[in-house]
Design an enzyme around this catalytic site. Sequence first.
Site, PDB file in Angstrom:
ATOM      1  N   ASP A 143      76.656  42.845  50.001  1.00  0.00           N
ATOM      2  CA  ASP A 143      75.348  42.184  49.871  1.00  0.00           C
ATOM      3  C   ASP A 143      74.815  41.655  51.192  1.00  0.00           C
ATOM      4  O   ASP A 143      73.665  41.239  51.271  1.00  0.00           O
ATOM      5  CB  ASP A 143      75.443  41.045  48.857  1.00  0.00           C
ATOM      6  CG  ASP A 143      75.669  41.563  47.453  1.00  0.00           C
ATOM      7  OD1 ASP A 143      75.180  42.671  47.155  1.00  0.00           O
ATOM      8  OD2 ASP A 143      76.347  40.888  46.668  1.00  0.00           O
ATOM      9  N   ARG A 299      78.912  51.503  46.213  1.00  0.00           N
ATOM     10  CA  ARG A 299      79.835  50.642  46.946  1.00  0.00           C
ATOM     11  C   ARG A 299      81.236  51.257  47.040  1.00  0.00           C
ATOM     12  O   ARG A 299      82.178  50.606  47.496  1.00  0.00           O
ATOM     13  CB  ARG A 299      79.872  49.232  46.359  1.00  0.00           C
ATOM     14  CG  ARG A 299      80.506  49.130  45.006  1.00  0.00           C
ATOM     15  CD  ARG A 299      80.651  47.664  44.583  1.00  0.00           C
ATOM     16  NE  ARG A 299      81.756  47.587  43.659  1.00  0.00           N
ATOM     17  CZ  ARG A 299      82.013  46.565  42.874  1.00  0.00           C
ATOM     18  NH1 ARG A 299      81.244  45.504  42.906  1.00  0.00           N
ATOM     19  NH2 ARG A 299      83.043  46.575  42.072  1.00  0.00           N
TER      20      ARG A 299
END
Lengths: 419, 419
Positions: A143, A299
């Site tokens: 993030d 991810r």
Amino acid sequence: MKKNILYAQSGGVTPVINATACGVIETARQNRDRIGKVLAGRDGIIGVLREELIDTTRERKADIAGLRHTPGGAFGSCRYKLRSIEESRREYERLIEVLKAHNVGYFFYNGGGDSADTAYKVSQIGKKLGFPVQCIGVPKTIDNDLPVTDNCPGFGSVAKYVAVSILEASLDVASMASSSTKVFILEVMGRHAGWIAAAGALAQREDGDPPHVILFPEIPFDRKAFLARVKQAVETHGYCSIVVSEGVRGPDGRFLAEAGTRDAFGHAQLGGAAPVVAEIVKDGLGYKYHWAVSDYLQRSARHIASETDVEQAWAVGAAAVKLALEGKSGVMPVIKRVSNDPYRWKIAETRLSRVANREKKMPRSYITKNGFGITPSARRYLEPLIRGEAYPPYDKHGLPKYVRLKKAMVKKVLPEFEV
Amino acid sequence: MKKNILYAQSGGVTPVINATACGVIETARQNRDRIGKVLAGRDGIIGVLREELIDTTRERKADIAGLRHTPGGAFGSCRYKLRSIEESRREYERLIEVLKAHNVGYFFYNGGGDSADTAYKVSQIGKKLGFPVQCIGVPKTIDNDLPVTDNCPGFGSVAKYVAVSILEASLDVASMASSSTKVFILEVMGRHAGWIAAAGALAQREDGDPPHVILFPEIPFDRKAFLARVKQAVETHGYCSIVVSEGVRGPDGRFLAEAGTRDAFGHAQLGGAAPVVAEIVKDGLGYKYHWAVSDYLQRSARHIASETDVEQAWAVGAAAVKLALEGKSGVMPVIKRVSNDPYRWKIAETRLSRVANREKKMPRSYITKNGFGITPSARRYLEPLIRGEAYPPYDKHGLPKYVRLKKAMVKKVLPEFEV
């Protein structure tokens, strides 16, 4: 007597968190004269509390090297937040007991803001309980929301995945748009900050290039402005390519994708902003659309990792060992940008107390005035982070050679502990 | 006088359809003494009908070479099916007019079963109308559903994307499963045949490897058996990794994706077998889940293309030119598997009438008895198709260098035509 390192992975994994583990273990092995073993918590802090410790000295050198190109969390991770020392005293005390029982002098916690907070607290309580342990936070989060560090290991690879994916899918949509799908929507992660969504804009080279619309969590969703923008893109370019963050909220503050379920931290579990946006496009403009939700693919896509990111991830792991050898505690190695052009970076350090529980938001100045794109300063910041390719090796069957560790467990010596 | 080639792309694009265009154009350029220009229909057959023809001789050699590594459809494609000669006589006559006006002696139609049918009909009507044109179908489809050819260019790269993606995402889920997400669901394309879903199984190397469940369109969805299988995987491995085809149907014959979950706003969620399967898991077992829908990403992911696929895609394009030079018409170059181990293939040819409008289903013998996996014979068939990596070149900013063609248009000489 030489002290051991205890290394634990925390929170959502990244394509390069194992590169950090690799940096820790390889650097510790180079300093065998001063450091004992590197132990790793199985499934993160939960394993530490349960005294489930993996002995990394039992892993082959080639497998440790292979961590550099293996996604996921090789030792396992978890979402388990220790609260204040008062509320979670039992856990903190147990932690110290485990560290003591296994001759741990250095606790490395590889995670985001919550983990930095935990590492900080462990350093505090260790002193109080008369077992000082050097606690080092090691940054990781896709993030990109940690303060102090210029960027977070993990983010660059996700950013590269998103930029490459929207570039490729846009070529697909563009080829068919005159008679078929006109709007393509890619949903990406980033619950509170639009860093990942912003990375989609790196696919743009010239005016009019896709993505034509980015929906950021920072900008309340404005249906009318959005539809006008989509319409304009379709009328100008023949199609419209959209990146939407899972964290986009309506003017009422509710997530566009709110599913109602909540994860272990009490965060709303998201997924599905893309189909909601697709519905809005259909209702408002009637265009044929397609949508994709990349979810974990983004991810874990080590196959398209950023070389810059892999190098930085390894470097923060190596730096943690150096900080430990310098006698530091309550600190975190961070990435410091030295220059933009050419891009240069180095490893610096910061106090964990400056990192713990603070979120780095994307500056409003990184988002264009209309709210649908990124500014040149954002581009200057983001661009270097996706540079370079760092392909994993492939086997003869055409699949990446990702390593599988033995995960030999250290013998337990303490009583059971309920987590 | 030398005749021109007219090349058109048809239907959904693939990561390697431009490699076929590259094979056509490069081979034609090597035979300048016998072949005129290669013209390309803008946006496929629609552009041909509208006399919108791209002059590929105006493209630089390096850009034509770059087509080999560029996804999407470089000249544009469309979904536009010509019906029978009786029903679509106006279009067929127009086609012949356009071919005549631009000195086209060879019509190459790069697509699936429908396109093979159209190419076949054009060859028939050309003769009838006194303008014989050599019609060559060139195979392309990610769905791998063409008969005669051992496999379809485009499929191998999608298969590789799916295998690599589920491998990577499974490593992610496995690392977190003890305290977080236990079930991951990846939705892939393939409305009528499970070839793409089956490719997910290539990620398996050892017993118990993910994906633990594959849901094929060929096998009616059995809720009870499915939930039992998921439960068993979670209990045995700690997590369950699932690949679901968009084409899975319930026992009532309806697509699972149409079963319609509703989002927080009460909107029916459109498309998406994965969220429906996720809901079934949650209702039936209560496990925390994540899901991804790769949609266009899977068929445009040139960055992870199969080298075998790229070579075959180029080869069918080159072969089409050779067939044209041999005076053939109403044929299609196909891939013939010579041996499995080592994998060897060559280009053969077949009559378009044998390909047109016939779908190759996945043999039931390729699916395990329980309906959730693939058999060793399926593995032997699929494995060679994802072999080898064929990375595109990258620019210094970390993005693939995909080419942009000039698309210079040939001057129109005919009256307008309404499509």
